[in-house]
Design a protein around this motif. Structure first.
Motif, PDB file in Angstrom:
ATOM      1  N   ILE A 223      29.069 -26.822  -4.367  1.00  0.00           N
ATOM      2  CA  ILE A 223      29.133 -26.270  -5.719  1.00  0.00           C
ATOM      3  C   ILE A 223      30.496 -26.621  -6.320  1.00  0.00           C
ATOM      4  O   ILE A 223      31.531 -26.472  -5.654  1.00  0.00           O
ATOM      5  CB  ILE A 223      28.968 -24.731  -5.687  1.00  0.00           C
TER       6      ILE A 223
ATOM      7  N   ASP B 127      20.643 -31.238  -7.546  1.00  0.00           N
ATOM      8  CA  ASP B 127      20.466 -30.289  -6.452  1.00  0.00           C
ATOM      9  C   ASP B 127      21.326 -30.613  -5.238  1.00  0.00           C
ATOM     10  O   ASP B 127      21.300 -29.876  -4.251  1.00  0.00           O
ATOM     11  CB  ASP B 127      18.990 -30.227  -6.039  1.00  0.00           C
TER      12      ASP B 127
ATOM     13  N   ILE C  49      25.898 -28.691  -7.255  1.00  0.00           N
ATOM     14  CA  ILE C  49      25.639 -27.765  -8.352  1.00  0.00           C
ATOM     15  C   ILE C  49      26.930 -27.607  -9.154  1.00  0.00           C
ATOM     16  O   ILE C  49      27.976 -27.296  -8.585  1.00  0.00           O
ATOM     17  CB  ILE C  49      25.199 -26.378  -7.825  1.00  0.00           C
TER      18      ILE C  49
ATOM     19  N   ASN D  29      24.762 -28.177 -14.236  1.00  0.00           N
ATOM     20  CA  ASN D  29      23.589 -27.314 -14.023  1.00  0.00           C
ATOM     21  C   ASN D  29      23.675 -26.064 -14.884  1.00  0.00           C
ATOM     22  O   ASN D  29      22.668 -25.600 -15.427  1.00  0.00           O
ATOM     23  CB  ASN D  29      23.489 -26.887 -12.564  1.00  0.00           C
TER      24      ASN D  29
ATOM     25  N   ILE E 114      24.491 -18.994  -6.232  1.00  0.00           N
ATOM     26  CA  ILE E 114      23.951 -20.250  -5.703  1.00  0.00           C
ATOM     27  C   ILE E 114      24.279 -20.390  -4.223  1.00  0.00           C
ATOM     28  O   ILE E 114      23.442 -20.794  -3.409  1.00  0.00           O
ATOM     29  CB  ILE E 114      24.528 -21.450  -6.478  1.00  0.00           C
TER      30      ILE E 114
ATOM     31  N   THR F  10      17.601 -24.506 -10.800  1.00  0.00           N
ATOM     32  CA  THR F  10      18.421 -25.114  -9.758  1.00  0.00           C
ATOM     33  C   THR F  10      18.105 -24.489  -8.408  1.00  0.00           C
ATOM     34  O   THR F  10      17.858 -23.290  -8.316  1.00  0.00           O
ATOM     35  CB  THR F  10      19.916 -24.910 -10.086  1.00  0.00           C
TER      36      THR F  10
END
Length: 287
Positions: A155, A198, A201, A220, A242, A272
C-alpha cells in the motif's frame, strides 16, 4: 501581533473556522498548515487570531479525543475481522487450528513531518507494518520509484497538504491546486513500477485535492470529490482497512469512506481487493 513559527492561529476573514499552525513568517504574511486538516494556506498577520495557552490545551484535548475515537472504531472493526478469520481457518470451529497473518505493508509519503509522526504512531498502534518518509510534495515524483524498490510495500499513501485556489482557475484544471499536480505525478511514477491496481494499492491527496485527476493518474483512492477538507488521519484509516482485509475479499468503497472522519464528500475510490494473507500452522518458536 507577535506571531511566530509554531503558534496556533485562526483567520478572522473565515470566521475562525479552522485552526492552523504557523510554519513561516515572511514580513507581514504567514504560511499556515491545518492543525487537524490537511490544508495549506497563507494569510496576512493582521488577519490572524492567536490561540492562547488555555484554549490551546482544550484544543489538544479535543484532538486527542478524536484520535482515540478513531482508534476504538478501527479496533472494533479489527475484532470483527479476526472473528471471521478464526471461523474460516478453523473450518467453522470444527478444528482447533492456530494461524498467522501477513498484514499489508504501508509506504507513507507525507509532506508534513508533524502529521507523519502522528500517522506512523497510529499505524504502529494498530499493528500495521509501515515505513514513513517525510518529503516536500514537489519532491515526491522523483523519489517514489526508488522508495518502492527499497520498501516493496503493498500500500502506498501519498499525502501532505493541498488547496483549491479559485484565483488560479476552475476546478477542472490542475493548475488551480496547490499540490494536486505533484500528487498525480507521484501516482504516475508509482504506476510505472507497479501498474496493476490490486498489486499496489494507492491513496493520494489531501485537503481539497483534484479527485478526478488523481484517479485518472492511477490511484485506487483519493481526495476530495467535493473539494472539502480531509482529516489528517483519514489516509491511515484507508490504508489500515486495506491492510487488514483478506486478499480474497473486496473492500466496499461505501463502507470504507462511511467510517472515515471526513466521509464521502472528502474521499472516494474504486473497488479494490484487500492484501491480508493468512497461513498455518503457527508455531510459537517462530513468533
Amino acid at each position: 501581533m507577535n506571531v511566530k513559527v509554531g503558534d496556533l492561529v485562526e483567520r478572522y476573514s473565515y470566521n475562525c473556522d479552522i485552526v492552523f499552525r504557523v510554519t513561516a513568517v515572511n514580513g507581514d504574511e504567514a504560511e499556515l498548515l491545518g492543525e487537524e486538516l490537511r490544508l495549506a494556506a497563507d494569510a496576512p498577520l493582521s488577519d490572524l487570531k492567536k490561540i492562547e495557552d488555555d484554549d490551546r490545551r482544550k484544543l489538544e484535548e479535543t484532538v486527542r479525543d478524536k484520535e482515540e475515537h478513531f482508534y476504538k472504531l478501527f479496533r472494533q472493526e479489527a475484532r470483527l475481522m479476526k472473528e471471521r478469520s478464526d471461523y474460516e481457518t478453523s473450518d467453522g470451529y470444527k478444528e482447533d487450528t492456530s494461524y498467522f497473518e501477513m498484514r499489508g505493508r504501508v509506504l507513507h509519503l507525507d509532506g508534513d513531518a508533524f502529521y507523519l509522526s502522528k500517522c506512523t504512531a497510529l499505524y504502529e498502534r494498530l499493528g500495521i507494518p509501515v515505513y514513513g518518509v517525510h518529503l516536500p510534495e514537489k519532491e515526491m515524483p522523483t523519489q517514489v520509484g526508488s522508495l518502492l524498490e527499497m520498501v516493496r510495500p503493498d500500500i502506498l499513501v501519498i499525502t501532505g497538504h493541498d488547496a483549491f485556489l479559485s484565483s488560479r482557475g476552475p476546478e477542472n484544471e490542475v493548475k488551480s491546486y496547490r499540490n494536486s499536480k505533484a500528487f498525480g505525478q507521484t501516482v504516475r511514477e508509482a504506476r510505472k513500477v507497479v501498474p496493476q491496481l490490486d498489486q499496489l494499492i494507492i491513496f493520494a491527496g489531501a485537503c481539497q485535492s483534484y479527485f478526478e485527476w488523481l484517479l485518472k493518474a492511477g490511484a485506487n483512492f483519493a481526495s476530495s470529490p467535493e473539494r472539502v477538507n480531509i482529516h489528517a488521519l483519514d489516509p491511515v484509516y484507508v490504508a489500515a482497512k486495506i491492510s487488514l482485509t483478506p486478499f480474497m475479499d473486496r473492500v466496499s468503497v461505501l463502507q470504507l469512506i462511511r467510517h472515515t472522519l471526513t466521509g464521502k464528500e472528502g474521499l472516494g475510490g474504486v473497488e479494490t481487493k484487500g492484501v491480508l494473507r493468512r497461513g498455518l500452522p503457527w508455531k510459537e518458536d517462530n513468533a
